[in-house]
Design a protein around this motif. Structure first.
Motif, PDB file in Angstrom:
ATOM      1  N   PHE A 120     -26.681  28.689  39.580  1.00  0.00           N
ATOM      2  CA  PHE A 120     -25.852  27.998  38.601  1.00  0.00           C
ATOM      3  C   PHE A 120     -26.305  28.365  37.194  1.00  0.00           C
ATOM      4  O   PHE A 120     -27.501  28.321  36.890  1.00  0.00           O
ATOM      5  CB  PHE A 120     -25.982  26.475  38.755  1.00  0.00           C
ATOM      6  N   SER A 121     -25.349  28.726  36.337  1.00  0.00           N
ATOM      7  CA  SER A 121     -25.678  28.881  34.925  1.00  0.00           C
ATOM      8  C   SER A 121     -25.923  27.491  34.349  1.00  0.00           C
ATOM      9  O   SER A 121     -25.593  26.469  34.986  1.00  0.00           O
ATOM     10  CB  SER A 121     -24.518  29.540  34.175  1.00  0.00           C
ATOM     11  N   ARG A 122     -26.474  27.438  33.178  1.00  0.00           N
ATOM     12  CA  ARG A 122     -26.717  26.138  32.534  1.00  0.00           C
ATOM     13  C   ARG A 122     -25.410  25.360  32.389  1.00  0.00           C
ATOM     14  O   ARG A 122     -25.365  24.159  32.646  1.00  0.00           O
ATOM     15  CB  ARG A 122     -27.371  26.362  31.169  1.00  0.00           C
ATOM     16  N   GLU A 123     -24.350  26.053  31.981  1.00  0.00           N
ATOM     17  CA  GLU A 123     -23.061  25.393  31.793  1.00  0.00           C
ATOM     18  C   GLU A 123     -22.517  24.849  33.105  1.00  0.00           C
ATOM     19  O   GLU A 123     -21.967  23.741  33.157  1.00  0.00           O
ATOM     20  CB  GLU A 123     -22.060  26.369  31.164  1.00  0.00           C
ATOM     21  N   LYS A 151     -24.769  21.708  34.263  1.00  0.00           N
ATOM     22  CA  LYS A 151     -24.654  20.456  33.521  1.00  0.00           C
ATOM     23  C   LYS A 151     -23.388  19.683  33.889  1.00  0.00           C
ATOM     24  O   LYS A 151     -23.339  18.461  33.738  1.00  0.00           O
ATOM     25  CB  LYS A 151     -24.727  20.704  32.018  1.00  0.00           C
ATOM     26  N   GLU A 152     -22.364  20.385  34.403  1.00  0.00           N
ATOM     27  CA  GLU A 152     -21.147  19.709  34.831  1.00  0.00           C
ATOM     28  C   GLU A 152     -21.398  18.803  36.036  1.00  0.00           C
ATOM     29  O   GLU A 152     -20.630  17.883  36.312  1.00  0.00           O
ATOM     30  CB  GLU A 152     -20.068  20.740  35.181  1.00  0.00           C
ATOM     31  N   LEU A 153     -22.475  19.074  36.758  1.00  0.00           N
ATOM     32  CA  LEU A 153     -22.785  18.299  37.960  1.00  0.00           C
ATOM     33  C   LEU A 153     -23.440  16.958  37.645  1.00  0.00           C
ATOM     34  O   LEU A 153     -23.736  16.187  38.552  1.00  0.00           O
ATOM     35  CB  LEU A 153     -23.692  19.125  38.878  1.00  0.00           C
ATOM     36  N   ARG A 154     -23.678  16.718  36.368  1.00  0.00           N
ATOM     37  CA  ARG A 154     -24.198  15.401  35.977  1.00  0.00           C
ATOM     38  C   ARG A 154     -23.202  14.314  36.349  1.00  0.00           C
ATOM     39  O   ARG A 154     -23.597  13.186  36.676  1.00  0.00           O
ATOM     40  CB  ARG A 154     -24.454  15.369  34.468  1.00  0.00           C
ATOM     41  N   VAL A 176     -32.546  17.161  28.811  1.00  0.00           N
ATOM     42  CA  VAL A 176     -32.575  16.139  29.855  1.00  0.00           C
ATOM     43  C   VAL A 176     -31.169  15.903  30.407  1.00  0.00           C
ATOM     44  O   VAL A 176     -30.963  15.833  31.622  1.00  0.00           O
ATOM     45  CB  VAL A 176     -33.162  14.822  29.319  1.00  0.00           C
ATOM     46  N   SER A 177     -30.198  15.819  29.510  1.00  0.00           N
ATOM     47  CA  SER A 177     -28.824  15.563  29.914  1.00  0.00           C
ATOM     48  C   SER A 177     -28.240  16.715  30.729  1.00  0.00           C
ATOM     49  O   SER A 177     -27.581  16.492  31.750  1.00  0.00           O
ATOM     50  CB  SER A 177     -27.965  15.314  28.667  1.00  0.00           C
ATOM     51  N   ASP A 178     -28.499  17.949  30.296  1.00  0.00           N
ATOM     52  CA  ASP A 178     -27.892  19.127  30.937  1.00  0.00           C
ATOM     53  C   ASP A 178     -28.582  19.522  32.243  1.00  0.00           C
ATOM     54  O   ASP A 178     -27.928  19.998  33.171  1.00  0.00           O
ATOM     55  CB  ASP A 178     -27.922  20.331  29.992  1.00  0.00           C
ATOM     56  N   ILE A 179     -29.896  19.350  32.303  1.00  0.00           N
ATOM     57  CA  ILE A 179     -30.669  19.871  33.440  1.00  0.00           C
ATOM     58  C   ILE A 179     -31.188  18.772  34.354  1.00  0.00           C
ATOM     59  O   ILE A 179     -30.978  18.786  35.575  1.00  0.00           O
ATOM     60  CB  ILE A 179     -31.850  20.729  32.940  1.00  0.00           C
ATOM     61  N   TYR A 180     -31.866  17.799  33.777  1.00  0.00           N
ATOM     62  CA  TYR A 180     -32.588  16.843  34.611  1.00  0.00           C
ATOM     63  C   TYR A 180     -31.727  15.696  35.142  1.00  0.00           C
ATOM     64  O   TYR A 180     -32.001  15.168  36.219  1.00  0.00           O
ATOM     65  CB  TYR A 180     -33.806  16.314  33.858  1.00  0.00           C
ATOM     66  N   LYS A 226     -32.413  27.963  31.658  1.00  0.00           N
ATOM     67  CA  LYS A 226     -31.201  28.770  31.472  1.00  0.00           C
ATOM     68  C   LYS A 226     -30.407  28.935  32.763  1.00  0.00           C
ATOM     69  O   LYS A 226     -29.225  29.273  32.733  1.00  0.00           O
ATOM     70  CB  LYS A 226     -31.573  30.148  30.910  1.00  0.00           C
ATOM     71  N   GLU A 227     -31.074  28.700  33.909  1.00  0.00           N
ATOM     72  CA  GLU A 227     -30.425  28.941  35.203  1.00  0.00           C
ATOM     73  C   GLU A 227     -31.095  28.084  36.269  1.00  0.00           C
ATOM     74  O   GLU A 227     -32.292  27.822  36.203  1.00  0.00           O
ATOM     75  CB  GLU A 227     -30.550  30.424  35.549  1.00  0.00           C
ATOM     76  N   VAL A 228     -30.307  27.652  37.244  1.00  0.00           N
ATOM     77  CA  VAL A 228     -30.822  26.847  38.348  1.00  0.00           C
ATOM     78  C   VAL A 228     -30.410  27.500  39.653  1.00  0.00           C
ATOM     79  O   VAL A 228     -29.247  27.839  39.850  1.00  0.00           O
ATOM     80  CB  VAL A 228     -30.276  25.400  38.291  1.00  0.00           C
TER      81      VAL A 228
END
Length: 321
Positions: free
Chosen positions: A17-20, A23-26, A53-57, A314-316
């Motif tokens: 997953f890209s960062r973008e 983060k949609e999976l939040r 924190v919002s985008d990744i964690y 930057k990537e997951v």
């Protein structure tokens, strides 16, 4: 959002997953931490932002909450089958990665976020530093310059601890390690009393006999008891730079404390010597440990957080079920 695998991902155990995309999976997961909270959680030289924190964690905490809930339901079903309705077994998350990569910060953030979910409010964090042999034993074994390598840990004690927690033992103790004293504190312990989730953070928690010095490896491994594992990754050049930057800060702060193990060694280093000494330590110890023991375990993780040069993810990569 449905993630469509790329051609390469069809033959990989991971979905990237890209960062973008990540983060949609939040979804609608609320942010329970403030800027003041982040200042307490972030490590040295890490400018952790609310956005990170919002985008990744937050998406990661949402995923883990779903996994924990599913596992709790499975335990309930199993306990019903065996007629044992009182046993409580913690969900165990392992977090691995190099020195200076930010795994401790990742562990603290996840502990804070996961403790706000209603079905698992008690989240304990344990670092494997407490299972390092005391300095006197490391000196006897000639391992003081191998601190952090697999052979510097009391692996039997670590595995016994994790096995006890996973078996539902009501109270288990962990030795306490002091970074100031650079040693185990003989009269202090951390007490673990059946948390809902236990996070175990350490350099080599994903290691098996396939890596490093196999003579020191048991037949059972810490990771055998994990329900989920995370590897915090970055380019070695970036990690090296972060390590040197951290060493500079420590030379001005912690090393100035007369009680610090490193006070007489590094407190009075001239500024032009600081980077040279830090690089020597990295090249002789931490870099070697990363390449020989830590990095090879990367693909054993369930999830990999890929960091860029500025410490942001930057990537997951998430392992396919």
């Amino acid at each position: 959002m449905i993630k469509v695998p790329t051609k390469d991902e069809k033959f990989s155990p991971f979905i990237t997953f890209s960062r973008e995309e990540w983060k949609e999976l939040r979804a609608s997961t609320p942010l329970s931490l403030t800027e003041a909270d982040l200042l307490k959680l972030q490590g040295i030289n890490e400018n952790l932002s609310i956005e990170e924190v919002s985008d990744i964690y937050l998406p990661l905490s949402r995923l883990l909450n779903l996994y924990v809930a599913a596992t709790q339901n499975l335990y309930d079903a199993t306990n019903t089958f065996f007629g044992n309705k009182n046993q409580k077994v913690p969900y165990i998350i392992g977090i691995a990665g190099s020195v200076a990569v930010g795994k401790s910060t990742t562990a603290r953030i996840l502990q804070a976020l996961l403790s706000h979910w209603p079905n698992h409010p008690k989240v304990d964090l344990v670092t494997t530093d407490g299972f390092l042999y005391p300095n006197r034993i490391l000196e006897e074994k000639g391992l003081m310059k191998r601190k952090g390598f697999p052979e510097s840990y009391d692996l039997k004690r670590l595995i016994r601890f994790v096995a006890d927690v996973k078996s539902g033992v009501p109270e288990v103790t962990v030795p306490v390690y002091s970074h100031l004293a650079y040693d185990i504190l003989p009269n202090e312990v951390q007490v673990i009393r059946q948390p809902d989730i236990m996070i175990i953070e350490g350099l080599n928690v994903l290691q098996t006999a396939g890596y490093g010095n196999q003579r020191h490896m048991p037949s059972v491994f810490v990771s055998d008891f994990f329900d989920f594992s995370i590897y915090v990754d970055a380019d070695e050049n970036d990690i090296t730079r972060w390590y040197v930057e951290r060493f500079r800060v420590l030379r001005k702060t912690a090393f100035q404390n007369p009680n610090s193990y490193f006070h007489h060694r590094y407190a009075n280093l001239a500024m032009e010597e600081v980077d040279e000494v830090a690089m020597q330590i990295w090249n002789e110890i931490n870099g070697v440990n990363l390449r020989e023991n830590i990095s090879p375990t990367r693909f054993r993780a369930d999830l990999i957080l890929e960091k860029g040069p500025d410490h942001s993810v930057k990537e997951v990569k998430l392992r396919k079920l």
